[in-house]
Design an enzyme around this catalytic site. Structure first.
Site, PDB file in Angstrom:
ATOM      1  CG  ASN A   1      26.029  68.633  76.838  1.00  0.00           C
ATOM      2  OD1 ASN A   1      26.643  69.401  77.553  1.00  0.00           O
ATOM      3  ND2 ASN A   1      26.409  68.406  75.594  1.00  0.00           N
TER       4      ASN A   1
ATOM      5  CB  THR B   1      24.677  71.451  79.552  1.00  0.00           C
ATOM      6  OG1 THR B   1      24.656  72.876  79.738  1.00  0.00           O
ATOM      7  CG2 THR B   1      23.265  70.894  79.748  1.00  0.00           C
ATOM      8  CB  CYS B   2      29.658  71.172  77.913  1.00  0.00           C
ATOM      9  SG  CYS B   2      30.121  69.517  78.443  1.00  0.00           S
ATOM     10  CG  ASP B   3      25.798  76.738  76.632  1.00  0.00           C
ATOM     11  OD1 ASP B   3      26.521  77.706  76.944  1.00  0.00           O
ATOM     12  OD2 ASP B   3      24.910  76.800  75.767  1.00  0.00           O
TER      13      ASP B   3
END
EC number: 4.1.1.17
Length: 385
Positions: free
Chosen positions: A364, A324-326
Site C-alpha cells: 500500500n 494499510t487498507c488490510d
C-alpha cells in the site's frame, strides 16, 4: 538516513526537530558494538552474526568494527552484502536447502562452512572443496523457544548419524549444528541438544571438529533483560559434561539478541477512534512491527508528544491497527498507551532491531525504510534499556 558521522543526541531530539510522518528506526552504534563485545567476551567459542536478522550496511559495518569476522548467511544476496562490507569476511552458509545455482555462488564466494540435513541436499554439495566444513543439522522436540525451528529444518538423530559418517568419509571437516528456536528463554534447550550431539557423534564414530549451537538467544522484551552470560556458562558446562576431553570447538550465530537492543522503532499515531480505544499507526504488521504479530506485544514502549516530551498518563489497553487498507494489519490486542495520548504522538518501541527493517514490505505504499543514527537510546523506555 542520517550518516554515522553526524548522529543525533537521542530519539526525542530528532522527533521534536524533524517531526517525521513516516515510521523510522533509531540506531545506537555504541549499543550495537557493546552487544557484540558482550558475545565476543562471554561466549566460549566463535561468534558469528545471523545476517537475516538485520542486513543493513550500518549493522554489518559496526559488527565488523566491534571484532566480528564471521557471518551466517542464508542466501547469495546476504553473501554479497557481507562481502561488500568486508571482502575478507568469513561466510557460514547455514540455510540447509539450496538450489544448485546457489551452491555454485557459495563455492565461488569461498563459503567456509555449510550445513546439511538431508541426503539429497548433501548430494548438491558434491563440488564443495574437500577440507571445507559441513555441519549436519539435527532437530529435537525440545521446548523453550517462542517457536520451533525444527519443524522446517533438521534431521532426526538417526539420520544425522548416517549423514555425519558420510561427511567424514567423503573428506569434508565433520561438524554438527542445531538451533533451539527463536527467543529461547530456557538454557535447558541447549543442554538437551548438546547431550544429543555427543550421542550422535559417538554413534557415528566421528570426532566432530566443531559444534554450532545456533542462535535463539533471547532479546529483552519485558521486565528484566535476559542473562546471556548464564546461558553461555551452561552451554560451556554442558559441552564439557557431554564430550569430556574430546569437546569440539563451539560456534554460535545470534541474530535477534545481537541487534535488537541497538534499535528503537518510532511510529506515529495517524488517528484515534472510539474514545481513544482504537489507534491507527503509520506502521504495522506489513512494516517494522511484523515481529509483534508472531512474538506478542513488547512491554517496552513509550509515547512522546510531537515536541519530544513524554506522555505520563496512566496506561490503558488499546486496539492497534497499521496504516494499510488490510484489516489483518493489526497488532495483538492490549497494547497499553498513556491516557493522555493523542493523534500525532509518537509510539516508541524499544529493542526492535531484529526482523523489523529486514521484513518490512512496501504494501500500500507504506513501509519502514529510514534509519537515523543517535548517540544514545535513553529516555525511550520506562524500564530502561
Amino acid at each position: 538516513m542520517q550518516p554515522l558521522s553526524a548522529p543525533w543526541p537521542d530519539p526525542s531530539a530528532y522527533l521534536a526537530r524533524v517531526r517525521p510522518d513516516a515510521p523510522l528506526l533509531f540506531l545506537s552504534p555504541a549499543t550495537l558494538q557493546a552487544t557484540a563485545r558482550r558475545f565476543l567476551d562471554g561466549f566460549p567459542g566463535l561468534v558469528t552474526f545471523a545476517v537475516k536478522a538485520n542486513d543493513r550496511a550500518e549493522v554489518l559495518a559496526n559488527l565488523d568494527t566491534a571484532g566480528l569476522s564471521t557471518f551466517d548467511v542464508a542466501s547469495p544476496g546476504e553473501m554479497r552484502a557481507v562481502r561488500a562490507m568486508n571482502p575478507n569476511a568469513v561466510l557460514h552458509y547455514n540455510n540447509p536447502v539450496r538450489s544448485l545455482e546457489e551452491v555454485a555462488v557459495g563455492i565461488e564466494m569461498g563459503v567456509a562452512s555449510w550445513s546439511v540435513d538431508d541426503e539429497g541436499e548433501l548430494d548438491k554439495l558434491s563440488q564443495v572443496p574437500r577440507g571445507a566444513e559441513i555441519a549436519v543439522r539435527f532437530a529435537l522436540p525440545v521446548k523453550g523457544a517462542a517457536y520451533d525451528f525444527g519443524e522446517k529444518f533438521g534431521a532426526s538423530p538417526a539420520r544425522a548419524v548416517d549423514l555425519l559418517r558420510r561427511v567424514a568419509a567423503e573428506g569434508w571437516r565433520p561438524a554438527l549444528c542445531f538451533h533451539p528456536g527463536t527467543q529461547c528463554e530456557d538454557a535447558g534447550a541447549w543442554e538437551s541438544y548438546i547431550a544429543e550431539a555427543a550421542r550422535i557423534a559417538a554413534r557415528a564414530g566421528v570426532r566432530i571438529a566443531r559444534l554450532n549451537v545456533g542462535g535463539g538467544f533471547a532479546a529483552h522484551r519485558h521486565g528484566t533483560a535476559p542473562d546471556l552470560e548464564a546461558v553461555f556458562a551452561r552451554i560451556k558446562a554442558a559441552v564439557t559434561r557431554a564430550f569430556g576431553a574430546e569437546a569440539p570447538a563451539l560456534v554460535c550465530e545470534p541474530g535477534r539478541a545481537m541487534v535488537a537492543e541497538a534499535f528503537t522503532l518510532a511510529a506515529r499515531i495517524k488517528g484515534m477512534r472510539q474514545g481513544g480505544d482504537t489507534v491507527f499507526l503509520n506502521d504495522g504488521i506489513y512494516g517494522g512491527l511484523i515481529d509483534l504479530r508472531d512474538m506478542g506485544l513488547t512491554g517496552r514502549i513509550q509515547v512522546l508528544a510531537s515536541d519530544g516530551s513524554a506522555r505520563r498518563g496512566l496506561g490503558r489497553a488499546r486496539r492497534i491497527f497499521g496504516p494499510t487498507c488490510d484489516s489483518l494489519d493489526r497488532l495483538p490486542d492490549g497494547l497499553e498507551l498513556p491516557e493522555d495520548t493523542v493523534t500525532g504522538d509518537y509510539v516508541l518501541f524499544a529493542g526492535l532491531g531484529a526482523y523489523s527493517v529486514a521484513m518490512s514490505t512496501c504494501f500500500n505504499g507504506y513501509g519502514l525504510r529510514d534509519v537515523v543514527t543517535v548517540l544514545r537510546l535513553t529516555g525511550h523506555c520506562p524500564h530502561g534499556s
